[in-house]
Design a protein around this motif. Sequence first.
Motif, PDB file in Angstrom:
ATOM      1  N   HIS A 393       0.833  -1.205   0.000  1.00 35.51           N
ATOM      2  CA  HIS A 393       0.000   0.000   0.000  1.00 35.51           C
ATOM      3  C   HIS A 393       0.863   1.249   0.000  1.00 35.51           C
ATOM      4  N   GLY A 394       0.298   2.345  -0.484  1.00 34.32           N
ATOM      5  CA  GLY A 394       1.014   3.613  -0.475  1.00 34.32           C
ATOM      6  C   GLY A 394       0.990   4.231   0.918  1.00 34.32           C
ATOM      7  N   HIS A 395       2.045   4.952   1.270  1.00 31.72           N
ATOM      8  CA  HIS A 395       2.097   5.640   2.560  1.00 31.72           C
ATOM      9  C   HIS A 395       2.693   7.031   2.407  1.00 31.72           C
ATOM     10  N   PRO A 396       1.924   8.075   2.691  1.00 35.45           N
ATOM     11  CA  PRO A 396       2.489   9.428   2.732  1.00 35.45           C
ATOM     12  C   PRO A 396       3.216   9.626   4.058  1.00 35.45           C
ATOM     13  N   ILE A 397       4.539   9.536   4.024  1.00 39.49           N
ATOM     14  CA  ILE A 397       5.331   9.585   5.252  1.00 39.49           C
ATOM     15  C   ILE A 397       5.705  11.034   5.545  1.00 39.49           C
ATOM     16  N   HIS A 445       5.569   9.959  10.783  1.00 38.11           N
ATOM     17  CA  HIS A 445       4.469   8.992  10.648  1.00 38.11           C
ATOM     18  C   HIS A 445       3.823   9.014   9.281  1.00 38.11           C
ATOM     19  N   CYS A 446       3.095   7.937   9.020  1.00 34.63           N
ATOM     20  CA  CYS A 446       2.252   7.923   7.829  1.00 34.63           C
ATOM     21  C   CYS A 446       1.048   8.808   8.114  1.00 34.63           C
ATOM     22  N   HIS A 447       0.625   9.593   7.118  1.00 33.71           N
ATOM     23  CA  HIS A 447      -0.497  10.496   7.358  1.00 33.71           C
ATOM     24  C   HIS A 447      -1.863   9.882   7.028  1.00 33.71           C
ATOM     25  N   VAL A 448      -1.894   8.648   6.544  1.00 34.28           N
ATOM     26  CA  VAL A 448      -3.182   7.952   6.480  1.00 34.28           C
ATOM     27  C   VAL A 448      -3.541   7.709   7.943  1.00 34.28           C
ATOM     28  N   ILE A 449      -4.584   8.388   8.400  1.00 31.46           N
ATOM     29  CA  ILE A 449      -4.799   8.490   9.842  1.00 31.46           C
ATOM     30  C   ILE A 449      -4.908   7.111  10.498  1.00 31.46           C
ATOM     31  N   GLU A 450      -5.608   6.200   9.846  1.00 32.60           N
ATOM     32  CA  GLU A 450      -5.713   4.867  10.451  1.00 32.60           C
ATOM     33  C   GLU A 450      -4.367   4.137  10.479  1.00 32.60           C
ATOM     34  N   HIS A 451      -3.502   4.415   9.522  1.00 31.16           N
ATOM     35  CA  HIS A 451      -2.183   3.774   9.567  1.00 31.16           C
ATOM     36  C   HIS A 451      -1.383   4.290  10.762  1.00 31.16           C
ATOM     37  N   MET A 452      -1.411   5.607  10.970  1.00 28.92           N
ATOM     38  CA  MET A 452      -0.642   6.122  12.113  1.00 28.92           C
ATOM     39  C   MET A 452      -1.215   5.616  13.431  1.00 28.92           C
ATOM     40  N   GLY A 455      -0.066   1.770  14.155  1.00 31.29           N
ATOM     41  CA  GLY A 455       1.340   1.387  14.209  1.00 31.29           C
ATOM     42  C   GLY A 455       2.312   2.243  13.447  1.00 31.29           C
ATOM     43  N   LEU A 456       1.904   2.826  12.307  1.00 36.00           N
ATOM     44  CA  LEU A 456       2.877   3.509  11.440  1.00 36.00           C
ATOM     45  C   LEU A 456       3.204   4.910  11.933  1.00 36.00           C
ATOM     46  N   MET A 457       3.787   4.973  13.122  1.00 37.18           N
ATOM     47  CA  MET A 457       4.109   6.261  13.707  1.00 37.18           C
ATOM     48  C   MET A 457       5.286   6.081  14.646  1.00 37.18           C
TER      49      MET A 457
HETATM   50 CU    CU Z   1       0.246   4.561   5.543  1.00 36.69          CU
END
Ligand code: CU
Length: 463
Positions: A393-397, A445-452, A455-457
């Motif tokens: 998946h894409g992640h805006p970091i 962090h990733c800015h996809v709010i559910e990703h952050m 875990g992605l933070m």
């Molecule tokens: Cu993400």
Amino acid sequence: MKRRRFLQHSLQAAAAATLAMSPQLSLSLSRRPDYDYILTAEEKPLSILPNTTSPALAFNGEFPAPVIRARQGEKLRVHFTNKLSQETTIHWHGIRLDNAMDGVPYLTQLPVKPGASFDYEFVCPDAGTFWYHPHMHSVEQLGKGLVGALIVEEKNKPAFDADVIVGFKDWRLNKDGSFKTLSEPRHAARAGTLGNVATVNGELLPEIEVPANATVRVRLLNMDNSRQFAISLGEHLGQDNASIIAIDAMPVPNKALDIHQLGVGMRLDLGLHTPADAGVEIPIYDVKGRFYQKVCSLRTTAPIRSTAPPAIPTLPPNPVSEPDVSKAETHRFVFEWAGAMTPVSASGHTHHEFWTINRRAWAGMHSANLPEPLAELELGKSYIFELHNATPHGHPIHLHGLIFKVLSSDKKNITPFFTDTILLEKNERATIAFVADNPGGWMYHCHVIEHMKTGLMGYIRIS
Ligand code: CU
Ligand code: C2O
Ligand code: CU
């Protein structure tokens, strides 16, 4: 919202004038509680779908939220009051500010309790298109409307005939206007839970007026929780008449817009030459494969001049330090999918950990628990970060408090550019570099709010 810039400026001028003569007088002036903006976060029924109301959360009870305008190199002062029933903070996305003003609970400040206030005061060193949003309970607070544009005006204003904002935000609404569940675990573990009602500046498919025969600055902001846009103007203007002039507030050499990926949290400034006639529609599209979906349009009003418009201005560069790549130390970050569901027994809630950075999932922060930083950096040194998105998946970091330079990618040719957010495609490896010139703990962090949130933070510490 109270806009008091004029008052503030005349007071500052008065304070400066009196400083030389009378210390007592200037002291009393500097104690005056005047702010550029008075901002609240509050519950507010808003009409998003026609003939319904939604129990939204809104800054100053408005959507779109008040556009906060600051001047490059000057102090912005916002008196914020939390009128929500839960804690919050305000983060100023993309601003290289004093760490204490960054709005991250426990890391940079205590949460603003319901009914409490916090004064945010900071200098904005860079001009451009930024935004602001809470940094707590983000799925709900951002998802229900607490997002707004923050424009920092250039010291020397570039000569555009008009300047318009195109703010994207989708909503998850039932037909009666009530909110649907904002996050579904099966989507949080993938691309994020998408909205089903798309708005631009709070309206469904609006037409935004721009003068004809003009040079226009269009500021696009992706303030959605999950959606990635692929922005295009199609064939309507011709490539000579639509240039990218800034990415995430950072000026780039003007280049023709084809299709530009706008991940969550990212911004894009375009310079356009509008057609010579009034009443012409310029659609803005989100491109998915061969399908061009209109997200809104610009519509020309009366021409602003009779001759051809002047060239699209080039924006002056922001004062970002150039990293010294030859001396830089390298840190590696791998973003992975974990797919674990960790029940948190104490609260009885299920805490999902779907994503990791270097094998660690962000477990959240509390006053008693500030996790270790992902990296400790030395103030003033240059650093290279090698990023590897090992997920499908894409992640805006996004990195707080700093502007970094994107140097290379194994998926596309990169002309190095400065930004605060890099959109990593699935399986992409990219290299970024920056000077660690702003001390403090900065979220990463990733800015996809559910990703952050799953875990992605993490954060880095510069000292
Ligand atoms: Cu993400
Ligand atoms: Cu818009 Cu932590 O950021
Ligand atoms: Cu940020």
